[in-house]
Design an enzyme around this catalytic site. Structure first.
Site, short mmCIF file in Angstrom:
data_model
loop_
_atom_site.label_atom_id
_atom_site.label_comp_id
_atom_site.label_asym_id
_atom_site.label_seq_id
_atom_site.Cartn_x
_atom_site.Cartn_y
_atom_site.Cartn_z
N ASP A 240 4.45 24.42 -0.93
CA ASP A 240 5.84 24.16 -1.29
C ASP A 240 6.30 22.77 -0.86
O ASP A 240 7.39 22.59 -0.31
CB ASP A 240 6.76 25.23 -0.68
CG ASP A 240 6.64 25.33 0.84
OD1 ASP A 240 5.65 24.83 1.39
OD2 ASP A 240 7.56 25.91 1.46
N SER B 97 0.83 -1.20 0.00
CA SER B 97 0.00 0.00 0.00
C SER B 97 0.88 1.26 0.00
O SER B 97 1.67 1.46 -0.91
CB SER B 97 -0.95 -0.04 1.21
OG SER B 97 -1.85 1.04 1.19
N HIS C 226 -7.27 -4.99 -1.37
CA HIS C 226 -6.10 -4.17 -1.05
C HIS C 226 -5.05 -4.89 -0.20
O HIS C 226 -3.86 -4.65 -0.37
CB HIS C 226 -6.56 -2.90 -0.34
CG HIS C 226 -5.48 -1.89 -0.14
ND1 HIS C 226 -4.81 -1.29 -1.19
CD2 HIS C 226 -4.93 -1.38 0.99
CE1 HIS C 226 -3.91 -0.46 -0.72
NE2 HIS C 226 -3.97 -0.48 0.60
#
Length: 459
Positions: free
Chosen positions: A381, A158, A434
């Site tokens: 940023d 994951s 998953h």
């Protein structure tokens, strides 16, 4: 403890101990919070557990670093040799590294963050806990732990797979080979959270449809709960820890359930105990403590505030997320409006692995993180996490398991990235979701190793 490495303070190794069929040894490393300023930066601790099969402690085994999913989740604590770890220990010396901020790696918790007095300082601290610095930590450990500072194999599950792509981008010299399970990220410049959320919402809708097809009786039960919550004074019911359960908060239960093996069943069994029994005639109806407690335990924010703070920041390169999931959800109109769905007789849709700004008002443990979360959502940023040129010229062997119906790491998003990683071998399957690495025992690990060793045909 004994000490080794460049100095007595950088690395401390513990004694070997045992669990059935395994030998384990703990390592603690002292690293800079900010690798761009390693001299004056505050120091944090990174914990890694070395694991080998019994009798192999002194053998010259190749090293495998396991990177757990998350963000904000510690590595597993082995109690026996089983699953993928058992298979890996047949040929590797496995390193289970708690990513910074988790487990024993200077954990970021509700109590530890009380030491940080302002939201700005907390946001400035948390910004150092993404994949770029996780890779820096891994490299710090590798050159001190692996004999001759040689390269190692990385297995990323994951979010750990996301980290492995960052590793391939900026430190491929440290990698012998990479295995990824449900962990191929979007690598687009700027903030890819919007694209990720749109794809994930679409899969979430399909998962809801499958859930209610399995348990059609839950449509009315969920309607009843939503209506009850909406009619309560304050718009919800107080949770055991002090937060509030609202109709939109109830929808968060899709996060731990709709994309997990056995998650449909566990969600259904939660709802079959949602109401307290009426044991005194005429007593008002109320949601059970069992359900409210299970709700908080299942979401687990009390143990993982880092995951809430970085939920969208992990998709940012030089741009802010601006609460992507909240904005994208609005594009679906009333489809995810729980109160309206209940009033119109439509199934109430649960949401997936995404967070919304109001969560920091309704979940008590997250309230103190609210201002920092807003600062992180507006931060522009963010440094780069991936380098396409490096990935396009990748020489490290890579094998990836991609799950066709993965709700957490969308198949279409993953497949947009695959062509950018030179030489990657993929195994696409709908047999697992998953957490296929864990759910399959050792099968997924075996299959990926087979790809790397040429045991599987080229297609």
């Amino acid at each position: 403890m004994s000490a080794s490495g460049d100095s007595l303070h950088e690395h401390a190794a513990g004694q070997w101990f045992s669990v059935p069929e395994l030998r384990l040894r703990d390592h603690h490393f002292t690293v800079p919070l900010d690798y761009k300023d390693p001299v004056s930066s505050p120091k944090i601790s990174i914990f890694a557990r070395e694991v080998v099969a019994v009798g192999k402690e002194d053998q010259a085994l190749p090293y495998l670093l396991y990177l757990e999913g998350g963000p904000g989740v510690a590595c597993p604590r082995p109690t026996e040799a089983s699953g993928w770890l058992l298979k890996a220990c047949e040929e590797f010396r496995v390193i289970l590294m708690d990513q910074r901020g988790t487990g024993l790696s200077t954990p970021l918790t509700l109590s530890s963050t009380l030491q940080i007095k302002s939201a700005k300082d907390l946001a400035d601290y948390v910004k150092h806990f993404r994949a770029d610095n996780i890779v820096n930590d891994a490299e710090f450990i590798r050159v001190r732990l692996v004999p001759g500072s040689g390269p190692w194999t990385v297995l990323g599950q994951s979010y750990g797979g996301f980290c492995s792509v960052t590793y391939l981008s900026f430190a491929p010299q440290g990698l012998k080979q990479v295995l990824q399970t449900g962990g191929i990220p979007s690598i687009e410049d700027g903030c890819s959270a919007d694209a990720v959320c749109e794809a994930c919402f679409e899969q979430v809708i399909r998962q809801n449809e499958k859930y209610y097809e399995r348990f059609p009786q839950d449509i009315e039960i969920v309607h009843e709960v939503v209506n009850y919550l909406a009619e309560c004074e304050g718009g919800g019911v107080h949770l055991p820890s002090g937060g509030i359960l609202t109709p939109r908060g109830l929808q968060l239960l899709g996060m731990p359930s709709l994309g997990a093996s056995g998650g449909f069943e566990r969600l259904h069994y939660m709802f079959e105990r949602v109401w307290d029994p009426v044991i005194v005639p005429g007593a008002p109806k109320q949601i059970s403590y069992y359900f409210l407690n299970a709700f908080e335990i299942w979401l687990g924010f009390d143990l993982n505030p880092l995951g809430a703070l970085l939920n969208e920041a992990i998709y940012c390169q030089g741009a802010s997320s601006r609460w992507s999931a909240y904005r994208v959800r609005a594009k679906f109109g009333d489809k995810f409006d729980a109160i309206k769905a209940a009033s119109e007789g439509r199934p109430v849709l649960f949401t997936g692995e995404m967070l919304f700004p109001w969560v920091f008002d309704e979940i008590h443990v997250l309230k103190r993180f609210k201002d920092a979360a807003h600062l992180l959502a507006e931060k522009e940023d963010w440094p780069p996490l991936y380098d396409k040129a490096s990935l396009n010229n990748n020489k490290v062997p890579v094998a990836a398991a991609i799950y066709f119906e993965d709700m957490n790491v969308n198949f279409r998003v993953a497949m947009r990235t695959v062509p950018e990683i030179a030489g990657i071998r993929t195994w696409i399957t709908n047999e697992y979701v998953h957490a296929g690495l864990i759910d399959s025992g050792g099968l997924v690990f075996d299959y990926l190793m087979g790809l790397l060793k040429g045991k599987k045909p080229l297609f």
